[in-house]
Design a protein around this motif. Sequence first.
Motif, short mmCIF file in Angstrom:
data_model
loop_
_atom_site.label_atom_id
_atom_site.label_comp_id
_atom_site.label_asym_id
_atom_site.label_seq_id
_atom_site.Cartn_x
_atom_site.Cartn_y
_atom_site.Cartn_z
N VAL A 264 -16.27 -39.92 66.41
CA VAL A 264 -17.62 -39.38 66.62
C VAL A 264 -17.84 -38.19 65.68
CG1 VAL A 264 -19.20 -38.35 68.29
CG2 VAL A 264 -17.67 -40.21 68.99
N SER A 265 -18.68 -38.43 64.66
CA SER A 265 -18.84 -37.47 63.57
C SER A 265 -20.10 -36.62 63.69
CB SER A 265 -18.82 -38.21 62.24
OG SER A 265 -19.70 -39.33 62.28
N LYS A 266 -20.78 -36.67 64.84
CA LYS A 266 -22.01 -35.88 65.02
C LYS A 266 -21.74 -34.41 64.70
CE LYS A 266 -21.29 -35.09 69.96
NZ LYS A 266 -21.46 -35.66 71.29
N THR A 267 -22.68 -33.79 64.08
CA THR A 267 -22.67 -32.38 63.63
C THR A 267 -21.77 -32.15 62.41
OG1 THR A 267 -20.86 -31.35 64.92
CG2 THR A 267 -23.02 -31.59 66.02
N PHE A 268 -20.91 -33.11 62.05
CA PHE A 268 -20.05 -32.93 60.88
C PHE A 268 -20.64 -33.62 59.66
CE2 PHE A 268 -17.26 -32.14 64.45
CZ PHE A 268 -16.63 -30.98 64.05
N GLY A 269 -20.39 -33.03 58.50
CA GLY A 269 -20.91 -33.57 57.26
C GLY A 269 -19.85 -34.31 56.47
N ALA A 270 -20.25 -34.72 55.26
CA ALA A 270 -19.38 -35.55 54.42
C ALA A 270 -18.03 -34.87 54.15
CB ALA A 270 -20.08 -35.86 53.10
N ALA A 271 -18.03 -33.55 54.02
CA ALA A 271 -16.77 -32.86 53.69
C ALA A 271 -15.72 -33.07 54.78
CB ALA A 271 -17.03 -31.36 53.50
N ASP A 272 -16.17 -33.22 56.02
CA ASP A 272 -15.22 -33.47 57.11
C ASP A 272 -14.99 -34.96 57.34
OD1 ASP A 272 -14.68 -30.75 58.12
OD2 ASP A 272 -16.84 -30.72 58.42
N ILE A 273 -15.99 -35.77 57.01
CA ILE A 273 -15.90 -37.21 57.29
C ILE A 273 -15.05 -37.93 56.24
CG2 ILE A 273 -17.23 -39.34 57.46
CD1 ILE A 273 -19.56 -37.61 58.57
#
Length: 223
Positions: A37-46
């Motif tokens: 669940v990647s909500k609130t996270f951007g590409a740098a974290d994904i």
Amino acid sequence: MSAENPKSTSDAALRLAAIRARMDVASGGRDAVLVAVSKTFGAADIVPLIDAGQRIFGENRVQEAQGKWPALKAQTPDIELHLIGPLQTNKLKAALALFDVIHTLDRESLAKALVAEREKGAVLPALFIQVNLGREAQKAGIEPEAADAFISHCRDDLSLPVIGLMCIPPADDNPVPYFQALSAMAARQGLTKLSMGMSADFEAALRAGATHVRIGSALFGTR
Ligand SMILES: *Cc1c(COP(=O)(O)O)cnc(C)c1O
């Protein structure tokens, strides 16, 4: 991108391996799907998680997902994106363009809108019906008393591609009875997929039969 930031990629790989190991123990080796669940996270974290091999991601808002996932999907075509948050019918078209699985079918108006899109040529994604087992006013989901009839209606009358049930137990209760209740409801309906369990309770969910766990903070850090 991993070459520029090898540390964060190996951190992501370690977090992913740790979660997968815990999932294996809790499920007794049964294969279960990890929805990151990647909500609130951007590409740098994904991206580090994608580099570490994760392909299935969950988002709870259509608009937020529209802002980040088209570019990420273009880079990694085998990404599978799951919508795990409430779906407004005015966002349905956008959701169908982006998501491969929807976990939150919870009302007649949305079922009707899905049928209407199918009649216009849309290929519908696999669907989970969300059940509001705790009868919480602030939570989405069909009321438990109405769930059996709604499930039959969606599947048998509307021929929607319903594959399973989803729930979010009340935050302050022991989640186990809710997981067991959802599992029993799915069995009664002949549905084989169960989307239940988050960072704090995914092991209990797997022991109760979850096939899909939705894990955010344990993979990405606190939001
Ligand atoms: C945010 C969210 C999750 C993940 O929660 P964590 O506690 O961060 O693992 C799971 N399911 C839904 C529906 C969510 O909105």
